[in-house]
Design a protein around this motif. Structure first.
Motif, PDB file in Angstrom:
ATOM      1  N   ASP A 149       0.809  -1.225   0.000  1.00 22.08           N
ATOM      2  CA  ASP A 149       0.000   0.000   0.000  1.00 22.08           C
ATOM      3  C   ASP A 149       0.837   1.266   0.000  1.00 22.08           C
ATOM      4  OD1 ASP A 149      -1.920  -1.927   0.378  1.00 22.08           O
ATOM      5  OD2 ASP A 149      -2.531  -1.271   2.371  1.00 22.08           O
ATOM      6  N   LEU A 150       2.079   1.187   0.505  1.00 26.67           N
ATOM      7  CA  LEU A 150       2.851   2.407   0.700  1.00 26.67           C
ATOM      8  C   LEU A 150       4.203   2.416  -0.018  1.00 26.67           C
ATOM      9  CD1 LEU A 150       2.041   2.973   4.473  1.00 26.67           C
ATOM     10  CD2 LEU A 150       1.467   4.525   2.604  1.00 26.67           C
ATOM     11  N   ILE A 151       5.052   1.438   0.258  1.00 25.20           N
ATOM     12  CA  ILE A 151       6.422   1.523  -0.250  1.00 25.20           C
ATOM     13  C   ILE A 151       6.475   1.375  -1.773  1.00 25.20           C
ATOM     14  CG2 ILE A 151       8.705   0.465  -0.207  1.00 25.20           C
ATOM     15  CD1 ILE A 151       8.039   2.131   2.247  1.00 25.20           C
ATOM     16  N   VAL A 152       5.786   0.388  -2.328  1.00 28.82           N
ATOM     17  CA  VAL A 152       5.791   0.246  -3.794  1.00 28.82           C
ATOM     18  C   VAL A 152       5.160   1.471  -4.462  1.00 28.82           C
ATOM     19  CG1 VAL A 152       4.934  -1.096  -5.754  1.00 28.82           C
ATOM     20  CG2 VAL A 152       5.905  -2.273  -3.768  1.00 28.82           C
ATOM     21  N   PRO A 153       3.964   1.933  -4.041  1.00 29.49           N
ATOM     22  CA  PRO A 153       3.415   3.159  -4.640  1.00 29.49           C
ATOM     23  C   PRO A 153       4.312   4.383  -4.446  1.00 29.49           C
ATOM     24  CG  PRO A 153       1.678   1.949  -3.520  1.00 29.49           C
ATOM     25  CD  PRO A 153       2.970   1.291  -3.148  1.00 29.49           C
ATOM     26  N   LEU A 154       4.974   4.483  -3.287  1.00 25.98           N
ATOM     27  CA  LEU A 154       5.876   5.615  -3.065  1.00 25.98           C
ATOM     28  C   LEU A 154       7.071   5.548  -4.013  1.00 25.98           C
ATOM     29  CD1 LEU A 154       6.486   8.112  -1.365  1.00 25.98           C
ATOM     30  CD2 LEU A 154       7.639   6.625   0.281  1.00 25.98           C
ATOM     31  N   TYR A 155       7.568   4.344  -4.251  1.00 28.32           N
ATOM     32  CA  TYR A 155       8.658   4.162  -5.224  1.00 28.32           C
ATOM     33  C   TYR A 155       8.211   4.626  -6.614  1.00 28.32           C
ATOM     34  CZ  TYR A 155      11.757   1.571  -8.405  1.00 28.32           C
ATOM     35  OH  TYR A 155      12.628   1.208  -9.426  1.00 28.32           O
ATOM     36  N   ILE A 156       7.019   4.201  -7.033  1.00 26.47           N
ATOM     37  CA  ILE A 156       6.508   4.598  -8.350  1.00 26.47           C
ATOM     38  C   ILE A 156       6.384   6.119  -8.444  1.00 26.47           C
ATOM     39  CG2 ILE A 156       4.565   4.425  -9.956  1.00 26.47           C
ATOM     40  CD1 ILE A 156       3.871   1.741  -8.618  1.00 26.47           C
ATOM     41  N   THR A 157       5.932   6.746  -7.361  1.00 21.80           N
ATOM     42  CA  THR A 157       5.629   8.174  -7.368  1.00 21.80           C
ATOM     43  C   THR A 157       6.863   9.045  -7.218  1.00 21.80           C
ATOM     44  OG1 THR A 157       3.481   7.686  -6.359  1.00 21.80           O
ATOM     45  CG2 THR A 157       4.226   9.969  -6.266  1.00 21.80           C
ATOM     46  N   ALA A 158       7.787   8.658  -6.334  1.00 18.75           N
ATOM     47  CA  ALA A 158       8.874   9.556  -5.949  1.00 18.75           C
ATOM     48  C   ALA A 158      10.242   9.203  -6.523  1.00 18.75           C
ATOM     49  CB  ALA A 158       8.978   9.605  -4.416  1.00 18.75           C
ATOM     50  N   ARG A 159      10.427   7.993  -7.028  1.00 19.26           N
ATOM     51  CA  ARG A 159      11.750   7.565  -7.463  1.00 19.26           C
ATOM     52  C   ARG A 159      12.296   8.442  -8.580  1.00 19.26           C
ATOM     53  NH1 ARG A 159      16.531   5.988  -5.989  1.00 19.26           N
ATOM     54  NH2 ARG A 159      17.576   4.552  -7.413  1.00 19.26           N
ATOM     55  N   GLU A 160      11.449   8.956  -9.440  1.00 22.39           N
ATOM     56  CA  GLU A 160      11.896   9.720 -10.601  1.00 22.39           C
ATOM     57  C   GLU A 160      12.637  11.002 -10.213  1.00 22.39           C
ATOM     58  OE1 GLU A 160       8.447  12.335 -12.346  1.00 22.39           O
ATOM     59  OE2 GLU A 160       7.648  10.346 -11.898  1.00 22.39           O
ATOM     60  N   TYR A 161      12.466  11.473  -8.958  1.00 20.66           N
ATOM     61  CA  TYR A 161      13.120  12.706  -8.530  1.00 20.66           C
ATOM     62  C   TYR A 161      14.563  12.486  -8.067  1.00 20.66           C
ATOM     63  CZ  TYR A 161       8.320  14.398  -8.555  1.00 20.66           C
ATOM     64  OH  TYR A 161       7.042  14.723  -8.918  1.00 20.66           O
ATOM     65  N   SER A 162      14.995  11.241  -8.011  1.00 18.93           N
ATOM     66  CA  SER A 162      16.382  10.906  -7.623  1.00 18.93           C
ATOM     67  C   SER A 162      16.783  11.557  -6.302  1.00 18.93           C
ATOM     68  CB  SER A 162      17.350  11.328  -8.730  1.00 18.93           C
ATOM     69  OG  SER A 162      17.047  10.673  -9.943  1.00 18.93           O
ATOM     70  N   GLY A 163      15.864  11.560  -5.350  1.00 19.33           N
ATOM     71  CA  GLY A 163      16.147  12.105  -4.025  1.00 19.33           C
ATOM     72  C   GLY A 163      15.764  13.550  -3.850  1.00 19.33           C
ATOM     73  N   GLY A 164      15.572  14.286  -4.930  1.00 15.75           N
ATOM     74  CA  GLY A 164      15.230  15.703  -4.857  1.00 15.75           C
ATOM     75  C   GLY A 164      13.747  15.929  -4.686  1.00 15.75           C
ATOM     76  N   VAL A 165      13.195  15.453  -3.585  1.00 19.47           N
ATOM     77  CA  VAL A 165      11.759  15.578  -3.326  1.00 19.47           C
ATOM     78  C   VAL A 165      11.547  15.635  -1.819  1.00 19.47           C
ATOM     79  CG1 VAL A 165      11.416  13.065  -3.337  1.00 19.47           C
ATOM     80  CG2 VAL A 165       9.484  14.577  -3.817  1.00 19.47           C
ATOM     81  N   GLN A 166      10.550  16.399  -1.404  1.00 22.95           N
ATOM     82  CA  GLN A 166      10.205  16.491   0.009  1.00 22.95           C
ATOM     83  C   GLN A 166       8.969  15.644   0.291  1.00 22.95           C
ATOM     84  OE1 GLN A 166      11.671  18.360   2.846  1.00 22.95           O
ATOM     85  NE2 GLN A 166      10.372  16.723   3.631  1.00 22.95           N
ATOM     86  N   LEU A 167       9.085  14.701   1.235  1.00 23.00           N
ATOM     87  CA  LEU A 167       7.972  13.837   1.601  1.00 23.00           C
ATOM     88  C   LEU A 167       7.242  14.435   2.794  1.00 23.00           C
ATOM     89  CD1 LEU A 167       9.714  10.336   1.337  1.00 23.00           C
ATOM     90  CD2 LEU A 167       8.510  11.620  -0.451  1.00 23.00           C
ATOM     91  N   LEU A 168       5.926  14.612   2.651  1.00 20.54           N
ATOM     92  CA  LEU A 168       5.063  15.130   3.704  1.00 20.54           C
ATOM     93  C   LEU A 168       4.079  14.027   4.083  1.00 20.54           C
ATOM     94  CD1 LEU A 168       4.281  18.650   2.160  1.00 20.54           C
ATOM     95  CD2 LEU A 168       6.051  18.086   3.822  1.00 20.54           C
ATOM     96  N   ILE A 169       4.115  13.591   5.336  1.00 19.72           N
ATOM     97  CA  ILE A 169       3.309  12.443   5.758  1.00 19.72           C
ATOM     98  C   ILE A 169       2.202  12.903   6.697  1.00 19.72           C
ATOM     99  CG2 ILE A 169       3.307  10.209   6.919  1.00 19.72           C
ATOM    100  CD1 ILE A 169       6.181   9.841   6.143  1.00 19.72           C
ATOM    101  N   THR A 170       0.964  12.679   6.294  1.00 19.85           N
ATOM    102  CA  THR A 170      -0.167  12.919   7.174  1.00 19.85           C
ATOM    103  C   THR A 170      -0.532  11.615   7.890  1.00 19.85           C
ATOM    104  OG1 THR A 170      -2.409  13.836   7.293  1.00 19.85           O
ATOM    105  CG2 THR A 170      -1.894  12.472   5.386  1.00 19.85           C
ATOM    106  N   ASP A 171      -1.260  11.726   8.993  1.00 16.91           N
ATOM    107  CA  ASP A 171      -1.525  10.564   9.857  1.00 16.91           C
ATOM    108  C   ASP A 171      -0.203   9.891  10.207  1.00 16.91           C
ATOM    109  OD1 ASP A 171      -4.404  10.921   9.424  1.00 16.91           O
ATOM    110  OD2 ASP A 171      -4.033  10.082   7.443  1.00 16.91           O
ATOM    111  N   TYR A 172       0.733  10.708  10.598  1.00 16.87           N
ATOM    112  CA  TYR A 172       2.131  10.321  10.799  1.00 16.87           C
ATOM    113  C   TYR A 172       2.267   9.227  11.861  1.00 16.87           C
ATOM    114  CZ  TYR A 172       7.186  11.253  11.424  1.00 16.87           C
ATOM    115  OH  TYR A 172       8.555  11.169  11.490  1.00 16.87           O
ATOM    116  N   GLN A 173       2.921   8.111  11.490  1.00 14.51           N
ATOM    117  CA  GLN A 173       3.160   6.998  12.397  1.00 14.51           C
ATOM    118  C   GLN A 173       4.671   6.905  12.651  1.00 14.51           C
ATOM    119  OE1 GLN A 173       0.605   5.215  13.696  1.00 14.51           O
ATOM    120  NE2 GLN A 173      -0.845   6.481  12.544  1.00 14.51           N
ATOM    121  N   PRO A 174       5.145   7.349  13.809  1.00 16.32           N
ATOM    122  CA  PRO A 174       6.598   7.370  14.058  1.00 16.32           C
ATOM    123  C   PRO A 174       7.267   6.005  13.913  1.00 16.32           C
ATOM    124  CG  PRO A 174       5.424   8.631  15.744  1.00 16.32           C
ATOM    125  CD  PRO A 174       4.386   7.916  14.936  1.00 16.32           C
TER     126      PRO A 174
END
Length: 504
Positions: free
Chosen positions: A225-250
């Protein structure tokens, strides 16, 4: 008399000429004062340079796709522009309804072109909704609002859009725990009647907003639900992206920090606790998902991502040593390495010592992994990567197959109760796209502990499907049984697996 009159007339004419000359000399300064005071001519010039007057005419006269309400809004906006231009924009701030201070930091000079934004959303995916935007974006986390300023895509009917940024939108119970994020778009000036809050922090990289408030405590759902979709969404930025997490689970963030730190070079932000108004050049709200468990559809990926590529990404992230496995020569003295994922409380193997002995008799080197071992993802990833085969009863622990080397084998033990289709969906169907091999062992009625709870004429044995339809699959067949494997039957099955991972 005539001569005096003529002389008088000549003198008067001369005075009139002086006055006219003086008036003409005064005209340019007056015009400059008018321009400085009202800002009228530069506004008109800017509208002509950027095409907004033409755009406004088109909106009023040609855009019939918005319906009566949209046309009425456009006509009112056009009329307002004319009235304000006529009175010279003497009090431009009075046009704006806002409780926030005006942000002049992103207002362009008369020479520069305005910053035009756009917003597009996709609600067609059965797993997730996602909105993409770029331009002048201001994210106010406290109110969970993204302001899309001067949006060329603005329409009255889509000025406010809400998204729950999690990838199980068909599950009402899960989605009830997900905070909504609102996108508020505003039309380009002079049509906007609202000024967004002022930027208090600026970022020169894109933002991705998503939630960890769903099922992330379960390792299978955390990955699917999270890691694979996050890879699809954010990997293209090669690290140059800011992740903002709502319902934050430490705890979730701590566990997956190795992956998050590769996807983004910036510390993740707790969206709900942030009080700043952050400006970004572009953003995505929601994660891209490809309507399959633990899967990526290359045809749907803009960048052609695959699950094989995802597993290579994990291997690099955790510095795993084995990219591939190949059949082991039986005469070499080496043994294929097998990791047995053990469970407790439900779907446990009650005779695990006998099962391990049978595996070792076949020629496997067996590594027994208890829940406490599986819980340490970084360490266990290395254990799994060292193995050629993974075996376990259906459950989240099998998700660790993502760390196996390519061409390794995953063996799923399917519990009793017509569970084959459901179990294959989670852990069988994703395997080929991962570059792995799959085998399954179905528990029979003699191998389930349900035989100690229900008579043989109970629907548990005669019609398990009817219990599925009553919503009892989880409490009976997943949470309600353990398995006692027939070691002779299981040994015969595993012999075939041994043959496939070894050679003469």
């Amino acid at each position: 008399m005539r001569g005096r009159q003529e002389g008088s007339s000549t003198k008067h004419g001369s005075s009139s000429g002086v006055v006219l000359v003086a008036m003409w000399l005064l005209v340019p300064p007056l015009l400059v004062l008018i321009v400085i005071k009202a800002g009228f001519l530069p506004q008109i010039a800017r509208f002509r340079e950027t095409g907004f007057i033409k755009f406004a005419d088109k909106m009023v006269h040609k855009d019939l796709t918005l319906g009566l309400d949209g046309a009425r809004w456009q006509q009112q906006s056009h009329d307002t522009m004319k009235r304000e231009a006529a009175k010279g924009y003497d009090q431009p701030d009075n046009m704006l309804a806002t409780n926030s201070p005006k942000d002049t930091s992103l207002i362009n000079s008369d020479v520069e072109a305005p910053i035009i934004s756009n917003l597009t959303c996709d609600f067609s995916n059965v797993h997730s909704d996602i909105c993409r935007m770029e331009g002048d974006l201001r994210i106010h986390s406290k109110s969970a609002t993204v302001y899309v300023v001067s949006a060329s895509t603005f329409r009255p009917e889509n000025s406010t859009i809400t998204v729950q940024p999690y990838t199980r939108k068909w599950e009402k119970e899960t989605m009830s725990r997900i905070r909504e994020v609102t996108m508020r778009s505003m039309p380009p000036a002079p049509y906007s009647f609202t000024i967004p809050p002022r930027c208090t922090a600026r970022h020169d990289v894109p933002a991705v907003v998503f939630s960890t408030g769903g099922c992330g405590a379960n390792f299978f759902h955390a990955m699917s639900d999270l890691i694979v979709p996050l890879y699809i969404t954010a990997r293209e930025y090669s690290g140059g992206v800011q992740l903002l997490i709502t319902d934050y689970q430490p705890q979730w963030v701590a566990k997956f920090r190795p992956i998050l730190s590769v996807l983004s070079m910036y510390p993740v932000m707790d969206f709900d606790a942030d009080t700043a108004v952050r400006c970004f050049p572009s953003a995505r709200v929601g994660l891209e998902s490809h309507s399959r468990m633990l899967g990526i559809d290359p045809a749907m990926s803009r960048n052609g991502y695959t699950m094989v590529g995802f597993r290579d990404f994990l291997r690099s992230t955790f510095s795993l040593q084995r990219p591939w496995t190949s059949p082991i020569s039986r005469s070499s003295g080496r043994k294929p390495r097998l990791v047995l994922v053990l469970r407790r409380h439900s779907r446990a193997i009650t005779n695990e010592a006998d099962v391990i002995a049978a595996m070792e008799d076949l020629g496997f080197e067996v590594v027994a992994a208890l829940p406490k071992d599986v819980g340490d993802m970084g360490r266990f990833a290395g254990v799994v990567n060292s193995c050629d085969v993974m075996v376990g009863v259906h459950g989240a622990g099998l998700t660790n197959m993502v760390f196996l080397p390519h061409n390794a084998t995953i063996v799923q033990i399917i519990p009793w109760g017509e569970m084959t289709v459901a179990c294959r969906y989670d852990f069988g169907d994703p395997v080929p796209d991962m570059g792995l091999r799959y085998a399954e062992y179905e528990v029979n009625a003699e191998e389930t502990t349900l035989k100690d709870k229900y008579p043989r004429d109970h629907p548990v044995f005669t019609d398990p499907g009817s219990l599925h339809r009553q919503g009892k699959m989880w409490p009976i067949f997943l949470e309600g049984q353990n398995v006692t494997l027939d070691t002779g039957r299981f040994r015969g099955f595993l012999q075939q697996v041994y043959q496939s991972v070894t050679k003469e």
